[in-house]
Design an enzyme around this catalytic site. Structure first.
Site, PDB file in Angstrom:
ATOM      1  N   TYR A 142      32.952  41.695  36.919  1.00 47.82           N
ATOM      2  CA  TYR A 142      32.413  42.564  37.963  1.00 47.82           C
ATOM      3  C   TYR A 142      33.345  43.754  38.145  1.00 47.82           C
ATOM      4  O   TYR A 142      34.559  43.577  38.296  1.00 47.82           O
ATOM      5  CB  TYR A 142      32.291  41.800  39.279  1.00 47.82           C
ATOM      6  CG  TYR A 142      31.826  42.637  40.442  1.00 47.82           C
ATOM      7  CD1 TYR A 142      30.502  43.046  40.543  1.00 47.82           C
ATOM      8  CD2 TYR A 142      32.714  43.012  41.444  1.00 47.82           C
ATOM      9  CE1 TYR A 142      30.067  43.808  41.617  1.00 47.82           C
ATOM     10  CE2 TYR A 142      32.291  43.777  42.528  1.00 47.82           C
ATOM     11  CZ  TYR A 142      30.971  44.172  42.600  1.00 47.82           C
ATOM     12  OH  TYR A 142      30.550  44.929  43.668  1.00 47.82           O
ATOM     13  N   ASP A 236      40.402  46.924  33.910  1.00 43.05           N
ATOM     14  CA  ASP A 236      40.129  46.865  35.343  1.00 43.05           C
ATOM     15  C   ASP A 236      41.118  45.884  35.968  1.00 43.05           C
ATOM     16  O   ASP A 236      40.961  44.665  35.870  1.00 43.05           O
ATOM     17  CB  ASP A 236      38.687  46.400  35.572  1.00 43.05           C
ATOM     18  CG  ASP A 236      38.339  46.296  37.056  1.00 43.05           C
ATOM     19  OD1 ASP A 236      39.250  46.443  37.895  1.00 43.05           O
ATOM     20  OD2 ASP A 236      37.163  46.052  37.369  1.00 43.05           O
ATOM     21  N   LYS A 264      43.363  46.715  45.654  1.00 49.72           N
ATOM     22  CA  LYS A 264      43.953  45.596  46.380  1.00 49.72           C
ATOM     23  C   LYS A 264      45.384  45.857  46.845  1.00 49.72           C
ATOM     24  O   LYS A 264      45.601  46.441  47.895  1.00 49.72           O
ATOM     25  CB  LYS A 264      43.888  44.311  45.528  1.00 49.72           C
ATOM     26  CG  LYS A 264      42.534  44.000  44.937  1.00 49.72           C
ATOM     27  CD  LYS A 264      41.500  43.635  45.971  1.00 49.72           C
ATOM     28  CE  LYS A 264      40.191  43.223  45.328  1.00 49.72           C
ATOM     29  NZ  LYS A 264      39.128  42.970  46.295  1.00 49.72           N
TER      30      LYS A 264
END
Length: 425
Positions: A142, A236, A264
């Site tokens: 994702y 990613d 994050k």
């Protein structure tokens, strides 16, 4: 004081599904979400006053737990000067330097506000640089909810895929190719058929189909394929950057991507993300070149302050990742032992401060393997652990996180809860 059930009913009246991100809905564990009142260190407290060991840690960014004093001080100091300017600030450059110092193969970085923005922008940059149309992603990875990436996986290495969300046009999805994670042949087959692949985007440590690290040989061959086909390789690391190690996956496998996306941890708990690449690639990004990307709140001073404080603490503590990795490994071992004694099939894994587990009889290497997991067992286990004061991600296909405020006592308490919960299954 409201109960969690009352709070959810109220939220349903005004917010679609009662949540502002689907993963919070607790649907996969057949329950209603808890409404969180506060957090401190390794713990969170819901509005009913119940306390839980928090292994979600805001889905990863809280490397130092909730309400870390140094990060709070940095935010307060920044807030006194103003919350947003929409103009350059010195702290943006400071954080940029701090990130790039750990990634010598990257020259420039651009801050955005979310992981979705980072991956979307990285793909646009890759298309602009290569002048090619198609992108290649992996089933189960994702990368945010931009149109190009919201496609279903079809049957393994299907050439084209249908949109997995209403509102995503078929002609957009047609330019997205999907391969099988940890299966280099599925990638080779797509490169054979298509000569206009602008980029390959992958989570080198997958965290959105459960924790599944890419095998080293697979990543090496993927790097070689991209180089040979003049295709950019995008890692990613929105989740794994500064989480799996100080240098993300690069600190573990040493493989250089052409573009890296971050998120994050670089926001220290506030909304921040970024993408970085070599100067020759970033040079075509607006305002220098023709690839447009913008964001009014990009580089927000509060987020930059929190991120910089978090990274400074991570760099200062030379044993941080070793210590967190040891705790993650101990937890994984304990979960496995609890399952073995209860005769419940379970696969466990940890990478740095990240851990995951599957109620599965066989090793999990890709999305199809993960989908064979026993979701009923997970839902029951999640409920049983919650009853014992342990807050885990509410999906079999999410990752758990260790924070600096955790210790062996907390891990032992969690393992004891797991032994009791496994018996209930």
């Amino acid at each position: 004081m409201q109960s969690n059930e009352q709070a959810f009913k109220e939220a349903l009246k005004y917010i679609p599904g009662g949540v502002n991100s689907p993963v919070r809905a607790f649907k996969s564990v057949n329950a209603n979400p808890l409404f969180i009142e506060s957090g401190k260190g390794a713990y969170i407290k819901d509005i009913e006053g119940n306390s839980y060991i928090d292994f979600v840690q805001s889905w990863g960014p809280l490397l130092f737990g909730h309400c870390d004093i140094d990060i709070m001080k940095a935010c307060k100091k920044a807030l006194k000067k103003g919350s947003s300017f929409g103009a350059p600030t010195l702290i943006e450059t400071k954080l940029a330097k701090a990130i790039l110092k750990e990634f010598k193969h990257m020259d420039k970085i651009r801050f955005v506000s979310s992981g979705t923005e980072a991956t979307m922008s990285a793909i646009r940059l890759a298309r602009g640089y290569t002048n090619k149309a198609k992108i290649l992603k992996f089933e189960g990875c994702y990368h945010g909810h931009s149109d190009s990436l919201l496609v279903s996986a079809g049957s393994g290495a299907a050439t084209f895929n249908t949109p997995s969300s209403l509102g995503v046009l078929q002609e957009v999805a047609n330019n997205t190719l999907v391969a099988t994670y940890n299966d280099i042949k599925s990638v080779e087959d797509l490169f054979e058929k298509h000569k206009d692949i602008a980029c390959v985007i992958i989570e080198p440590i997958a965290g959105n189909m459960g924790l599944i690290p890419a095998k080293l040989d697979f990543l090496k061959k993927l790097r070689k394929l991209c180089t040979e086909n003049k295709t950019l390789l995008i890692f990613d690391e929105v989740m794994s950057g500064f989480r799996a190690s100080l240098k993300g996956s690069f600190g573990i496998n040493g493989i250089e991507a052409d573009i890296i996306t971050f998120g994050k941890v670089i926001g220290g708990g506030l909304p921040a993300a970024a993408f970085a690449a070599k100067d020759k690639i970033m040079h075509i990004l607006s305002p220098l070149g023709g690839v447009y990307q913008a964001g009014t709140l990009s580089g927000n001073p509060l987020a930059m302050a929190a991120g910089l404080a978090s990274l400074k603490k991570a760099k200062k503590d030379k044993n941080l990742y070793k210590r967190l990795g040891k705790l993650a490994q101990s937890l994984s071992t304990g979960l496995q032992e609890a399952a073995n004694i209860a005769n419940i099939p379970l696969q466990t894994c940890s990478v740095g401060s990240m851990f995951g587990f599957f109620f599965n009889e066989n090793e999990v290497n890709n999305y199809k393997d993960a989908m064979k997991s026993n979701l009923k067992h997970f839902a029951s286990f999640h409920k049983a652990m919650l009853k014992r004061g342990v807050y885990l991600a509410c999906s079999q296909f999410e990752v758990g996180f260790i924070c600096d405020k955790m210790n062996e006592k907390i891990i032992d308490k969690t393992i004891n809860a797991a032994f009791e919960s496994m018996k209930e299954l």
